[in-house]
Design an enzyme around this catalytic site. Structure first.
Site, mmCIF file in Angstrom:
data_model
loop_
_atom_site.group_PDB
_atom_site.id
_atom_site.type_symbol
_atom_site.label_atom_id
_atom_site.label_comp_id
_atom_site.label_asym_id
_atom_site.label_seq_id
_atom_site.Cartn_x
_atom_site.Cartn_y
_atom_site.Cartn_z
ATOM 1 N N LYS A 110 0.837 -1.206 0.000
ATOM 2 C CA LYS A 110 0.000 0.000 0.000
ATOM 3 C C LYS A 110 0.868 1.250 0.000
ATOM 4 C CE LYS A 110 -1.693 1.879 3.955
ATOM 5 N NZ LYS A 110 -1.465 3.335 4.100
ATOM 6 N N ASN A 111 1.885 1.281 0.866
ATOM 7 C CA ASN A 111 2.649 2.521 1.032
ATOM 8 C C ASN A 111 3.646 2.777 -0.084
ATOM 9 O OD1 ASN A 111 1.120 3.068 3.214
ATOM 10 N ND2 ASN A 111 2.647 2.453 4.737
ATOM 11 N N ARG B 288 0.316 15.323 12.608
ATOM 12 C CA ARG B 288 1.057 14.800 11.440
ATOM 13 C C ARG B 288 1.417 15.970 10.529
ATOM 14 N NH1 ARG B 288 -1.534 9.422 9.061
ATOM 15 N NH2 ARG B 288 0.633 9.044 8.442
ATOM 16 N N ASP C 29 4.002 0.714 12.143
ATOM 17 C CA ASP C 29 2.746 0.153 11.623
ATOM 18 C C ASP C 29 2.503 -1.258 12.119
ATOM 19 O OD1 ASP C 29 3.097 1.734 8.362
ATOM 20 O OD2 ASP C 29 2.507 2.497 10.332
ATOM 21 N N CYS D 284 -5.003 8.680 8.627
ATOM 22 C CA CYS D 284 -5.295 8.133 9.957
ATOM 23 C C CYS D 284 -5.034 9.180 11.042
ATOM 24 C CB CYS D 284 -4.402 6.925 10.246
ATOM 25 S SG CYS D 284 -4.861 5.492 9.301
ATOM 26 N N ARG E 290 -8.812 0.238 3.853
ATOM 27 C CA ARG E 290 -7.852 1.141 3.206
ATOM 28 C C ARG E 290 -6.533 0.424 2.928
ATOM 29 N NH1 ARG E 290 -6.039 5.783 6.258
ATOM 30 N NH2 ARG E 290 -4.785 6.011 4.386
#
Ligand code: EPZ
Length: 421
Positions: free
Chosen positions: A23-24, A123, A307, A118, A399
């Site tokens: 995903k990232n 952030r 994570d 999130c 997600r």
């Protein structure tokens, strides 16, 4: 009406589970593709909602997006229009901010709404902005939107006060067309950054040092289309390794790059997990010894991934003794602890640390995914718990975890989606 995930826990897991594309990496590669003049084909795309949001943003800019197969995307920028990105899709994921770097790099101008993502505490994107300004961009703020513009971008030396993944990727994308050489010092070293650099270099960029703390970008005139296959998702893989450690009799996690998981595998061996790995698989087998507690501190790659902190916390509720978890990346990333305590865990949080007192019996109940990896932790806990766990706000999970219900059901988990009133 709400869709929830329900898990009847306690079932042993057996079989092979295949990891999807990262995903990232995906959420960086798609914005990076707009830097090309031509078609970029990316394969290994995970079927997750973040990809849908990025496709919506591309189509809003008249980029032609086709998906020959479920895990492939072809991005054609031939008729692309650099419009202000103020649509709702931008707010659905933090990674939409990668369009700052790629559109600034390609057009020397971008207008974009503040990123979403999130809720992990503050952030900021100050390091991204610092890099763009160092390259010569002017930054303006207009009613919650960023407007970045530059007559030209000139390569320079940029020091990151924190080895930020997002800032590293965003700045290198802005620098690929800059005049001269850019050096990013104290760059992040995550594998997703290397994957993005590999694709950009296939397009004709000249980027060296990916995976090290010093990345050198020599500006070029034009980038062409290319073909790229995404690396496997190390966080999805790590999540499945952890749940195999929790409830597996014999589970194989397929399509992994073991060195991406060194810190997790070391930690799990420390607590007594029977784990081994081969070329692109990790194998977890049940052993009769109970797990021992341990201490873990999250760090930028190659340290222990933040994570994977929440999923490991769920596992550590079953270890004998007190485990101390320290967050150095997102110091407020402990919302999953309240949810786990509802199930019977005994976790005392005092940011930036939490202490897991184990072992504790977990009992299924109604819990809420407060973010993507909290959701993953609740799946791990639900598989362990006796009775039924109902996880709410599962859009967070969707997600980042492709087909999680189908993948875990195939291992023997009693897990299903349900629409409730
Ligand atoms: C990426 O987020 C990942 N997201 C996150 O994964 C991951 O947790 C994080 O890297 C760390 O590994 C994506 O790749 C889309 P950072 P990013 O910039 O880039 C501070 C998930 O669950 N910081 O490395 O936002 C920041 O506040 C998500 O998949 C600044 O201070 O992470 C944080 O404390 C969650 N100023 C730390 O750095 C900045 O300009 C890490 O941020 C940027 C960051």
């Amino acid at each position: 009406m709400e869709e929830v995930i329900k898990i009847n826990g306690g079932k042993p897991l057996n079989g092979t589970i295949r990891v999807s594309g990262a995903k990232n990496a995906t959420v960086a590669l798609i914005p990076a593709a707009v830097l090309a003049y031509g078609k970029v084909k990316i394969v290994g795309i995970p079927d997750i909602s973040d990809v849908k949001s990025l496709e919506e943003i591309l189509e809003y800019m008249n980029v032609k997006v086709t998906t020959p197969n479920i895990d492939e995307i072809v991005i054609d920028t031939t008729n692309m229009v650099n419009k202000p990105l103020v649509i709702d899709a931008v707010s659905k994921l933090r990674a939409s901010y990668y369009f700052m770097g790629s559109l600034l790099g390609k057009y020397k101008h971008v207008a974009i709404r503040m990123p979403g993502g999130c809720n992990l505490g503050p952030r900021p994107i100050d390091l991204h902005i610092k890099g763009f300004e160092a390259l010569g961009a002017k930054i303006e703020y207009d009613n919650g939107n960023y407007i970045l513009s530059a007559d030209e971008l000139i390569g320079t030396r940029i020091y990151l006060d924190f080895a930020s993944v997002g800032a590293t990727i965003n700045i290198l994308m802005a620098a690929v067309y800059a005049k001269g050489q850019t050096i990013i010092e104290n760059a992040a070293r995550e594998p997703e950054i290397i994957d993005c650099i590999n694709m950009l270099n296939k397009m004709g960029a000249r980027i060296r040092g990916g995976g090290t703390s010093n990345i050198v970008i020599d500006g070029v005139e034009k980038l062409e289309g290319c073909f790229h296959e995404i690396i496997p998702d190390r966080i999805e893989a790590g999540t499945y390794i952890i749940l195999a450690a929790a409830m597996g009799e014999h589970v194989i996690i397929d399509n992994v790059i073991p060195y991406h998981l060194d810190s997790l595998i070391s930690k799990l061996k420390e607590i007594g997990v029977n784990i081994s790995f081969s070329y692109d698989q990790v194998e977890v087998a049940k052993n009769d010894k109970p797990y021992e507690s341990t201490n873990v501190k999250t760090m930028p790659f190659p340290g222990y991934a933040t994570d994977l902190q929440a999923p490991l916390t769920a596992l550590l509720t079953q270890a004998i003794g007190n485990s101390k978890i320290t967050e150095t990346i997102y110091i407020e990333r402990f919302k999953h602890c309240n949810e786990l305590n509802k199930m019977g865990a005994n976790i005392i949080t005092a940011s930036p640390s939490a202490t897991v007192v184990g072992p504790t019996e977990l009992t299924g109940c109604d819990v809420k995914a407060t973010d993507l990896r909290c959701g993953a932790a609740l799946v791990v806990a639900g598989l362990i718990a006796s009775g039924t766990t109902t996880i709410h706000d599962i859009y967070h999970i969707d997600r980042g975890y492709e087909d999680i219900v189908a993948k875990l059901s195939a291992l023997g988990a009693d897990i299903y989606r349900e629409i409730i009133d």
